[in-house]
Design a protein around this motif. Structure first.
Motif, PDB file in Angstrom:
ATOM      1  N   PRO A 165      35.982  63.992  70.848  1.00  0.00           N
ATOM      2  CA  PRO A 165      36.907  63.096  70.143  1.00  0.00           C
ATOM      3  C   PRO A 165      38.242  63.787  69.901  1.00  0.00           C
ATOM      4  O   PRO A 165      38.313  65.019  69.888  1.00  0.00           O
ATOM      5  N   GLU A 166      39.284  62.996  69.726  1.00  0.00           N
ATOM      6  CA  GLU A 166      40.600  63.579  69.489  1.00  0.00           C
ATOM      7  C   GLU A 166      40.668  64.259  68.126  1.00  0.00           C
ATOM      8  O   GLU A 166      41.330  65.285  67.966  1.00  0.00           O
ATOM      9  N   GLY A 167      40.022  63.696  67.148  1.00  0.00           N
ATOM     10  CA  GLY A 167      40.047  64.279  65.809  1.00  0.00           C
ATOM     11  C   GLY A 167      38.817  65.112  65.524  1.00  0.00           C
ATOM     12  O   GLY A 167      38.220  65.721  66.417  1.00  0.00           O
ATOM     13  N   GLU A 168      38.410  65.098  64.277  1.00  0.00           N
ATOM     14  CA  GLU A 168      37.268  65.897  63.832  1.00  0.00           C
ATOM     15  C   GLU A 168      35.963  65.391  64.453  1.00  0.00           C
ATOM     16  O   GLU A 168      35.720  64.192  64.532  1.00  0.00           O
ATOM     17  N   LYS A 169      35.138  66.311  64.888  1.00  0.00           N
ATOM     18  CA  LYS A 169      33.819  65.960  65.398  1.00  0.00           C
ATOM     19  C   LYS A 169      32.890  65.699  64.222  1.00  0.00           C
ATOM     20  O   LYS A 169      32.664  66.569  63.372  1.00  0.00           O
ATOM     21  N   LYS A 170      32.333  64.473  64.168  1.00  0.00           N
ATOM     22  CA  LYS A 170      31.433  64.100  63.081  1.00  0.00           C
ATOM     23  C   LYS A 170      29.982  64.035  63.530  1.00  0.00           C
ATOM     24  O   LYS A 170      29.071  64.289  62.733  1.00  0.00           O
ATOM     25  N   PHE A 171      29.774  63.664  64.796  1.00  0.00           N
ATOM     26  CA  PHE A 171      28.416  63.503  65.308  1.00  0.00           C
ATOM     27  C   PHE A 171      28.357  63.973  66.755  1.00  0.00           C
ATOM     28  O   PHE A 171      29.363  64.008  67.466  1.00  0.00           O
ATOM     29  N   SER A 172      27.144  64.301  67.185  1.00  0.00           N
ATOM     30  CA  SER A 172      26.881  64.625  68.585  1.00  0.00           C
ATOM     31  C   SER A 172      25.932  63.568  69.139  1.00  0.00           C
ATOM     32  O   SER A 172      24.828  63.388  68.612  1.00  0.00           O
ATOM     33  N   VAL A 173      26.380  62.868  70.184  1.00  0.00           N
ATOM     34  CA  VAL A 173      25.602  61.761  70.736  1.00  0.00           C
ATOM     35  C   VAL A 173      25.240  62.036  72.191  1.00  0.00           C
ATOM     36  O   VAL A 173      26.098  62.445  72.991  1.00  0.00           O
ATOM     37  N   ALA A 174      23.988  61.793  72.534  1.00  0.00           N
ATOM     38  CA  ALA A 174      23.544  61.834  73.927  1.00  0.00           C
ATOM     39  C   ALA A 174      23.634  60.414  74.485  1.00  0.00           C
ATOM     40  O   ALA A 174      22.990  59.503  73.960  1.00  0.00           O
ATOM     41  N   LEU A 175      24.450  60.230  75.498  1.00  0.00           N
ATOM     42  CA  LEU A 175      24.595  58.925  76.149  1.00  0.00           C
ATOM     43  C   LEU A 175      23.859  58.967  77.479  1.00  0.00           C
ATOM     44  O   LEU A 175      24.267  59.657  78.412  1.00  0.00           O
ATOM     45  N   LEU A 176      22.760  58.228  77.567  1.00  0.00           N
ATOM     46  CA  LEU A 176      22.010  58.149  78.817  1.00  0.00           C
ATOM     47  C   LEU A 176      22.663  57.100  79.701  1.00  0.00           C
ATOM     48  O   LEU A 176      22.760  55.920  79.329  1.00  0.00           O
ATOM     49  N   ASP A 177      23.127  57.537  80.859  1.00  0.00           N
ATOM     50  CA  ASP A 177      23.939  56.709  81.750  1.00  0.00           C
ATOM     51  C   ASP A 177      23.058  55.973  82.751  1.00  0.00           C
ATOM     52  O   ASP A 177      22.610  56.545  83.743  1.00  0.00           O
ATOM     53  N   TYR A 178      22.835  54.692  82.510  1.00  0.00           N
ATOM     54  CA  TYR A 178      22.096  53.850  83.445  1.00  0.00           C
ATOM     55  C   TYR A 178      23.050  53.022  84.327  1.00  0.00           C
ATOM     56  O   TYR A 178      22.604  52.147  85.061  1.00  0.00           O
TER      57      TYR A 178
END
Length: 357
Positions: A165-178
């Motif tokens: 993200p451009e700003g502060e990192k708040k969360f880490s997300v795994a995006l499974l690409d289908y």
């Protein structure tokens, strides 16, 4: 202008004008009712293996802007329109649709009766077709036997990509690409999520070992039941991390929970589908692109609770899984193109990650 032909598996043949690439494309003929979102739909991986009839009579009247692409390339097999605009008018326009399709090697046919084709599909269901600029009939046996196959394999990325993200990192997300639309990742980035995009065949163990706060299941093309490995990985992830699924991700999540899916007669494709939230009674207008749906009658006995239904036909549009800290939507909250009525679904997901399990 060069002629083009549209052969339908029921034996009908339509003659029109060629635009885009020359050649031949076979696929499942479907229609979309969107009046905008030309670039977005052309590059939406959910259209893989399909020939798309655009019901709006003029196509490409504001041209192509590359920034609007949902994936790097045109994903559909071919394009069917009433009129292909040769002189687009828009300050963001970079090229015509004709030029774009030539670059992408995608065939198109213009000058055919798209209203008649749409009515045919609505009455009889989707059917296979061939668009060609060549003379001579297609292989009718191959046309009738055509089926969209290996769609997720051919639209998912092949390596892992991390976006910050451009700003502060708040969360880490795994995006499974289908076969993910880029706007899903962008919606997460806008909410302070660092997004790690994984190929469709990533084992659940790798996702869990990476220390993410949540899992996002993307949209994608084809029959959800064709993805047994993906279904098995979601079963392993249930209850381990908050999870949010969209479109194909929604269907795969339901299959992992023990429900079943079904093929719709002609699907939902466009930016004007009404869906009702059964919890609040609110009706939202949604953007959709799918030919399969979760069979709501099979949710009984699973951890899934029906949350949204389509106002037009009563089909399942969303499921909550409270026991798993997961939920899913058949429609596209990120829209692009379409209404932004349900963009807050991403806020719901970040709230779940904030609360944890």
């Amino acid at each position: 202008m060069k002629k083009a032909y549209l052969y339908l598996e029921n034996g009908q043949v339509l003659e029109g004008r060629s635009f885009g690439a020359v050649g031949t494309a076979m696929g499942e003929l479907v229609f979309t009712t969107g009046m905008t979102g030309c670039v977005e739909s052309l590059t939406d991986p959910s259209y893989y293996g399909q020939l798309v009839v655009y019901t709006f009579p003029q196509f490409g009247n504001y041209g192509i802007c590359r920034a609007d692409q949902e994936s790097p390339h045109c994903q559909m097999g071919g394009v069917v329109v009433r009129e292909a605009c040769e002189n687009p008018s828009n300050f963001r326009c970079e090229e015509t649709v004709d030029a774009f399709l030539k670059e992408e090697n995608v065939v198109g046919i213009a000058g055919v009766d798209t209203r008649m084709l749409t009515q045919m599909i609505r009455d009889g269901g989707v059917l296979n077709a061939v668009i060609t600029t060549e003379e001579g009939e297609p292989d009718w046996d191959a046309l009738k036997a055509y089926r969209v196959k290996e769609s997720v394999e051919n639209t998912s990325r092949k390596d892992i990509l991390v976006r910050h993200p451009e700003g502060e990192k708040k969360f880490s997300v795994a995006l499974l690409d289908y076969g993910a639309k880029g706007s899903i990742c962008n919606s997460l980035l806008a909410r302070g999520c660092e997004v790690t995009i994984y190929p469709y065949n990533t084992p659940a163990e790798d996702i869990l070992a990476a220390g993410h706060d949540g899992v996002m299941l993307s949209n994608g093309p084809g029959d959800p039941a064709d993805n047994p490995f993906c279904i098995q990985q979601i079963q392993k992830l249930f209850g381990k991390l908050p999870m949010f699924g969209i479109c194909l991700g929604h269907q795969i999540m339901a299959l992992a929970a023990g429900a079943k899916t079904k093929k719709l007669k002609f699907g939902h494709r466009g930016a004007n589908q009404p869906a009702m939230d059964l919890e609040t009674g609110t009706v939202v207008i949604t953007s959709q692109n799918h030919g399969y749906a979760v069979d709501e009658t099979t949710l009984a006995g699973t951890e899934g609770k029906l949350r949204f239904v389509n106002v037009n036909d009563g089909t399942c549009e969303g499921v909550d899984y409270p026991a798993y800290h997961a939920f899913s939507l058949q429609f596209h909250p990120e829209a692009h193109g379409g209404p932004l009525d349900t963009l807050t679904a991403f806020d719901r997901f970040t709230d779940m990650m904030k609360e944890g399990l």
